[in-house]
Design a protein around this motif. Structure first.
Motif, PDB file in Angstrom:
ATOM      1  N   VAL A  99      13.350  77.399 -39.507  1.00 34.76           N
ATOM      2  CA  VAL A  99      12.591  76.879 -40.463  1.00 34.76           C
ATOM      3  C   VAL A  99      11.494  76.098 -39.861  1.00 34.76           C
ATOM      4  O   VAL A  99      11.551  75.363 -38.961  1.00 34.76           O
ATOM      5  CB  VAL A  99      13.633  75.983 -41.077  1.00 34.76           C
ATOM      6  N   LYS A 100      10.256  76.186 -40.588  1.00 33.22           N
ATOM      7  CA  LYS A 100       9.209  75.046 -40.370  1.00 33.22           C
ATOM      8  C   LYS A 100       9.410  73.955 -40.713  1.00 33.22           C
ATOM      9  O   LYS A 100       9.675  73.831 -42.103  1.00 33.22           O
ATOM     10  CB  LYS A 100       7.986  75.997 -40.742  1.00 33.22           C
ATOM     11  N   ILE A 101       9.503  72.977 -39.819  1.00 29.70           N
ATOM     12  CA  ILE A 101       9.780  71.517 -40.251  1.00 29.70           C
ATOM     13  C   ILE A 101       8.459  70.745 -39.965  1.00 29.70           C
ATOM     14  O   ILE A 101       7.598  70.917 -38.967  1.00 29.70           O
ATOM     15  CB  ILE A 101      10.926  70.867 -39.497  1.00 29.70           C
ATOM     16  N   ASN A 102       7.952  70.000 -41.200  1.00 28.63           N
ATOM     17  CA  ASN A 102       6.862  69.180 -40.906  1.00 28.63           C
ATOM     18  C   ASN A 102       7.150  68.168 -39.941  1.00 28.63           C
ATOM     19  O   ASN A 102       8.133  67.422 -39.637  1.00 28.63           O
ATOM     20  CB  ASN A 102       6.654  68.451 -42.254  1.00 28.63           C
ATOM     21  N   GLU A 103       6.231  68.034 -38.921  1.00 30.56           N
ATOM     22  CA  GLU A 103       6.424  67.251 -37.679  1.00 30.56           C
ATOM     23  C   GLU A 103       5.325  66.032 -37.650  1.00 30.56           C
ATOM     24  O   GLU A 103       4.782  65.805 -36.744  1.00 30.56           O
ATOM     25  CB  GLU A 103       6.391  68.134 -36.465  1.00 30.56           C
ATOM     26  N   LYS A 104       5.248  65.358 -38.733  1.00 31.03           N
ATOM     27  CA  LYS A 104       4.402  64.109 -38.744  1.00 31.03           C
ATOM     28  C   LYS A 104       4.897  63.148 -37.884  1.00 31.03           C
ATOM     29  O   LYS A 104       4.123  62.493 -37.212  1.00 31.03           O
ATOM     30  CB  LYS A 104       4.239  63.546 -40.218  1.00 31.03           C
ATOM     31  N   ASP A 105       5.994  62.754 -37.988  1.00 32.78           N
ATOM     32  CA  ASP A 105       6.923  61.895 -36.879  1.00 32.78           C
ATOM     33  C   ASP A 105       8.192  62.229 -36.726  1.00 32.78           C
ATOM     34  O   ASP A 105       8.709  62.989 -37.551  1.00 32.78           O
ATOM     35  CB  ASP A 105       6.529  60.493 -37.326  1.00 32.78           C
TER      36      ASP A 105
END
Length: 75
Positions: free
Chosen positions: A14-20
Motif C-alpha cells: 500500500v502506498k503510504i503518504n510519507e510526509k512525516d
C-alpha cells in the motif's frame, strides 16, 4: 491480497503518504486496524475523493451480501 495475508504484507503493497514519520505510523496503524476489522467480518467505512465507501472481505459471500443489505440494494 490473499485471505491469509498478514497486515505487514499488505502494508508493503500500500502506498503510504510519507510526509512525516508520525503520520506514517498513524496510517500504518489505521491499515492494520482495517485489516483486523475486515477479517472479523465487520464493515469498514473509508473516504474516497467524493464520498465514503463500504468495504468487506471479498472472500466471504455473506459479507458482500451484507453490503447490499446495508445499501438496501438487491443482489
Amino acid at each position: 491480497f490473499g485471505r491469509e495475508a498478514k497486515p505487514e504484507e499488505i502494508l508493503n503493497k500500500v502506498k503510504i503518504n510519507e510526509k512525516d514519520e508520525q503520520e506514517k505510523q498513524i496510517q500504518e496503524k489505521q491499515i492494520k486496524e482495517a485489516v483486523n476489522v475486515l477479517r472479523s467480518g465487520e464493515v469498514v467505512v473509508y473516504p474516497t475523493d467524493t464520498l465514503y465507501g463500504l468495504g468487506v472481505s471479498a472472500f466471504e459471500d455473506w459479507a458482500i451480501r451484507r453490503v447490499y443489505k446495508i445499501k438496501k440494494r438487491s443482489i
